[in-house]
Every structure is written in C-alpha cells, then in structure tokens.
Enzyme design. Structure first.
Site, PDB file in Angstrom:
ATOM      1  N   SER A 116       0.875  -1.181   0.000  1.00  0.00           N
ATOM      2  CA  SER A 116       0.000   0.000   0.000  1.00  0.00           C
ATOM      3  C   SER A 116       0.909   1.226   0.000  1.00  0.00           C
ATOM      4  O   SER A 116       1.308   1.710   1.049  1.00  0.00           O
ATOM      5  CB  SER A 116      -0.907  -0.004   1.228  1.00  0.00           C
ATOM      6  N   LYS A 137      -6.802   2.205  -2.821  1.00  0.00           N
ATOM      7  CA  LYS A 137      -6.514   1.407  -1.619  1.00  0.00           C
ATOM      8  C   LYS A 137      -6.454   2.306  -0.366  1.00  0.00           C
ATOM      9  O   LYS A 137      -7.002   1.983   0.683  1.00  0.00           O
ATOM     10  CB  LYS A 137      -5.185   0.662  -1.805  1.00  0.00           C
ATOM     11  N   LYS A 196      -0.537   4.832   8.371  1.00  0.00           N
ATOM     12  CA  LYS A 196       0.169   5.256   7.145  1.00  0.00           C
ATOM     13  C   LYS A 196      -0.822   5.381   5.988  1.00  0.00           C
ATOM     14  O   LYS A 196      -0.839   6.363   5.250  1.00  0.00           O
ATOM     15  CB  LYS A 196       1.254   4.218   6.821  1.00  0.00           C
TER      16      LYS A 196
HETATM   17  P1  NAD Z   1       4.714  -6.762   7.438  1.00  0.00           P
HETATM   18  O1  NAD Z   1       5.379  -5.715   8.254  1.00  0.00           O
HETATM   19  O2  NAD Z   1       4.230  -7.997   8.107  1.00  0.00           O
HETATM   20  O3  NAD Z   1       5.695  -7.227   6.242  1.00  0.00           O
HETATM   21  C1  NAD Z   1       6.570  -6.355   5.566  1.00  0.00           C
HETATM   22  C2  NAD Z   1       7.867  -7.124   5.350  1.00  0.00           C
HETATM   23  O4  NAD Z   1       8.780  -6.339   4.605  1.00  0.00           O
HETATM   24  C3  NAD Z   1       8.575  -7.485   6.680  1.00  0.00           C
HETATM   25  O5  NAD Z   1       8.706  -8.894   6.778  1.00  0.00           O
HETATM   26  C4  NAD Z   1       9.918  -6.775   6.578  1.00  0.00           C
HETATM   27  O6  NAD Z   1      10.971  -7.508   7.161  1.00  0.00           O
HETATM   28  C5  NAD Z   1      10.078  -6.666   5.084  1.00  0.00           C
HETATM   29  N1  NAD Z   1      10.999  -5.608   4.704  1.00  0.00           N
HETATM   30  C6  NAD Z   1      11.048  -4.332   5.165  1.00  0.00           C
HETATM   31  N2  NAD Z   1      12.055  -3.658   4.563  1.00  0.00           N
HETATM   32  C7  NAD Z   1      12.641  -4.536   3.710  1.00  0.00           C
HETATM   33  C8  NAD Z   1      13.730  -4.443   2.803  1.00  0.00           C
HETATM   34  N3  NAD Z   1      14.447  -3.301   2.667  1.00  0.00           N
HETATM   35  N4  NAD Z   1      14.075  -5.535   2.087  1.00  0.00           N
HETATM   36  C9  NAD Z   1      13.387  -6.693   2.225  1.00  0.00           C
HETATM   37  N5  NAD Z   1      12.326  -6.839   3.076  1.00  0.00           N
HETATM   38  C10 NAD Z   1      11.974  -5.771   3.789  1.00  0.00           C
HETATM   39  O7  NAD Z   1       3.554  -6.032   6.642  1.00  0.00           O
HETATM   40  P2  NAD Z   1       2.300  -6.703   5.920  1.00  0.00           P
HETATM   41  O8  NAD Z   1       1.172  -6.708   6.885  1.00  0.00           O
HETATM   42  O9  NAD Z   1       2.721  -7.938   5.221  1.00  0.00           O
HETATM   43  O10 NAD Z   1       1.980  -5.549   4.858  1.00  0.00           O
HETATM   44  C11 NAD Z   1       2.746  -5.354   3.662  1.00  0.00           C
HETATM   45  C12 NAD Z   1       2.053  -4.272   2.842  1.00  0.00           C
HETATM   46  O11 NAD Z   1       0.716  -4.698   2.537  1.00  0.00           O
HETATM   47  C13 NAD Z   1       1.924  -2.926   3.565  1.00  0.00           C
HETATM   48  O12 NAD Z   1       2.040  -1.890   2.642  1.00  0.00           O
HETATM   49  C14 NAD Z   1       0.508  -2.998   4.157  1.00  0.00           C
HETATM   50  O13 NAD Z   1      -0.018  -1.699   4.378  1.00  0.00           O
HETATM   51  C15 NAD Z   1      -0.212  -3.764   3.070  1.00  0.00           C
HETATM   52  N6  NAD Z   1      -1.399  -4.542   3.479  1.00  0.00           N
HETATM   53  C16 NAD Z   1      -1.410  -5.286   4.629  1.00  0.00           C
HETATM   54  C17 NAD Z   1      -2.546  -6.028   4.962  1.00  0.00           C
HETATM   55  C18 NAD Z   1      -2.635  -6.881   6.212  1.00  0.00           C
HETATM   56  O14 NAD Z   1      -3.736  -7.314   6.562  1.00  0.00           O
HETATM   57  N7  NAD Z   1      -1.542  -7.173   6.901  1.00  0.00           N
HETATM   58  C19 NAD Z   1      -3.660  -6.006   4.117  1.00  0.00           C
HETATM   59  C20 NAD Z   1      -3.607  -5.270   2.938  1.00  0.00           C
HETATM   60  C21 NAD Z   1      -2.466  -4.526   2.636  1.00  0.00           C
END
Ligand code: NAD
Length: 293
Positions: free
Chosen positions: A99, A174, A243
């Site tokens: 997102s 989104k 965010k």
């Molecule tokens: P999360 O924090 O669980 O996962 C993000 C991952 O990115 C982490 O495992 C982190 O270690 C990794 N990361 C961060 N910096 C990095 C880098 N430089 N190189 C490699 N890996 C890196 O977050 P999430 O819940 O999986 O969400 C991911 C995205 O999806 C976000 O933008 C969030 O807003 C969106 N989203 C989340 C949900 C939900 O229900 N969790 C639903 C829809 C959208």
C-alpha cells in the site's frame, strides 16, 4: 507440456507476503524471494521457494517482481539500492502490491520507463491475512491494460482483479478504502463501548448492526473475529493503517478537497499509536477506545 509460467520474484515476506508467496508456490510457480528477517526467508524455503539474501539476486531471475513492503520509502530504497531494477531481465514487470503512495508510484513508474528498466504496475490488496491465505484478495490494479493482462494468471492465484485506471490509481483507491475502513472501525468501537456501558450485550449489538444500516467490515468481520474474542490478531499493524489513512488525507488535501472527518480520524488513530506499543495490531484501536472514552 505445461503452460508458460513466469519466474516470480517476491520481496517482502511478512504477514501478507508469506501466504501470498506460498499460494504461488502451490500453484506451480517458481518463487525466489527475500526479506530483511531471516525467519521469513526460512519460511519461504520451507514452503519450497528459493530464499536469497539480497533483492538484487531476486531481481536477476524474475520475470515478474512482486513487492509486498511496508511503504513507498522502502519500495524506492529496495528498487534503487544495489541496482535492483537494473538487474531485472528485459521485459520484466514490477508489481507493487504494497500500500504505497500514489503520486510516488506514478513518478517511480515514469522514472523506470525513462531509464528503460522495467514496467511497473501497482496492485495493492484488500482482504487481510485471511484473504491472502485463501486467495480471495481484492486486487486493485493501476497501469497499462496490456501489462495488467500479462499478469492475469499470476494475480488470479491471489485474488480477484479490479482494474482501477492508470498507474498509481490502485494505490489511491486502496488508501481511500482504508481511510473508510479505519473510520468505520473507530465509529463502531465507540458505539460498542457506549452500548455495553448501557448494558447491551455485544453479540446482540453486532447481530443487530449486521442486519441494519450500521453494518460495515468492522461489524461483520473485525469486531466479531478479532476484538470480541480478545485476540487482537488480524495481522495488520496499527502503524500500517495509520500510514494508509495519511496517504488518503494527503491525497484529498492535494486534490483541494480536504477530508475533514478523515483528518479527525487520523488525529485519534495517531493518539492511539502514540499510546500503544509500536507493533500493535490495528484492531487494538477498539481496546484503546474502551480505555480512553
Ligand atoms: P509486514 O510488516 O508484516 O511485512 C513487511 C515485510 O517487509 C517485513 O517482513 C519486513 O521484514 C520486510 N521488509 C522491510 N524492509 C525490507 C527491505 N528493505 N528488504 C526486504 N524486506 C523488507 O507487513 P504486511 O502486513 O505484510 O503488509 C505489507 C504491505 O501490505 C503494507 O504496505 C501494508 O499496508 C499492506 N497490506 C497489509 C494487509 C494486512 O492485513 N496485513 C492487508 C492489505 C495490505
């Protein structure tokens, strides 16, 4: 002969990226991925994928490079550092399913195209961790229609595509969706707290809301699944929700149509973020409302 399957690269194997990459593996795609956290890389390897240490290694062998990262800052850092975009094979497509911020996505796509590096499509999702596990996400695609069509089989493994327009439009929609969702959750939580104080039974309240005009994703799913049972374990962080809300209110400001209710909701969510632990699940807003109202 089995049909052509593009090689998938996956960067960001967190709460969403892990179940999404697992589904792609189960559908027969070769997935190479990475994450900052060794435990997440390990999970990919255990599921049958190839875990590597750097994003550049992922890019080098990817026809489709999926990003599922926290925000635009991280997306831009990952793509620019270590020559990740330059390492992609010709004709590769980057799919930013994070997102991210719509205007930054637009600028990034233009820059990648101008440098002759890769095409970029934004494809953020709604449906949470449960939707990622079941392959029932709503996927909002922004970008060139022919490029999105090339991704149809891959995205169908993850959910249902709704094309939203030019690049960046998926990220805009989104963020606006999550501003609504967060505002609903806050309003639902205030109503639930007041009703329970009056002596109403919370399950009865939800049952009636869900048969009435007060229903929303918060009354149908978030409160019954994550708040009432006391788990606060949706797998979507409060900081990530905040965010998204800020992306939406910034967008509204930028369009000269400020969101007055949305900005007040942002203020309350940021107060909660400051008082809860940084890793709090977004559904903890309900507990916070209960303590502070
Ligand atoms: P999360 O924090 O669980 O996962 C993000 C991952 O990115 C982490 O495992 C982190 O270690 C990794 N990361 C961060 N910096 C990095 C880098 N430089 N190189 C490699 N890996 C890196 O977050 P999430 O819940 O999986 O969400 C991911 C995205 O999806 C976000 O933008 C969030 O807003 C969106 N989203 C989340 C949900 C939900 O229900 N969790 C639903 C829809 C959208």
């Amino acid at each position: 002969m089995s049909p052509y399957k593009p090689r998938i690269g996956f960067i960001g194997l967190g709460n969403m990226g892990t179940p999404m990459s697992r589904r792609l593996l189960e559908a027969g795609y070769a997935v190479t991925g990475t994450d900052l956290a060794a435990a997440n890389r390990q999970r990919l390897a255990e599921a049958g994928g190839t875990a590597v240490e750097t994003a550049t290694e992922v890019a080098a062998g990817s026809d489709v490079l999926i990003l599922m990262l926290p925000n635009s800052d991280v997306v831009e850092t990952v793509l620019h550092d270590g020559g990740v975009a330059a390492a992609l094979p010709p004709a590769a497509v980057i799919v930013d399913m994070s997102s991210s911020e719509p205007l930054r996505t637009r600028a990034l796509a233009a820059k990648l195209a101008a440098d002759g590096l890769a095409r970029l499509v934004d494809a953020p999702v709604s449906g949470g961790v449960g939707g990622a596990e079941k392959g029932t996400l709503t996927i909002m695609t922004g970008g060139d229609l022919d490029t999105v069509a090339e991704l149809a089989d891959v995205l169908a493994v993850l959910g249902r595509v709704r094309h939203t327009g030019a690049v960046g439009s998926g990220h805009a929609l989104k963020a606006l969706n999550n501003l609504l969702s967060a505002t609903h959750l806050l309003a639902t939580s205030e109503a639930m707290v007041a009703g329970q104080e009056f002596g109403l039974d919370p399950s009865t309240m939800l049952e009636v809301f869900n048969a009435s005009s007060g229903r929303s994703g918060s009354t149908e799913s978030k409160w019954p699944n994550f708040v009432l049972p006391g788990g606060y374990d949706s797998g979507f962080g409060l900081g990530l929700m905040l965010k998204d809300m800020r992306i939406a209110t910034d967008l509204a400001d930028g369009m000269g149509r400020p969101s007055r209710l949305g900005s007040r909701a942002v203020d309350l969510w940021s107060e909660a973020y400051g008082e809860l632990n940084p890793g709090a699940d977004h559904t903890e807003i309900a507990r916070w409302v209960g303590h502070t109202s």
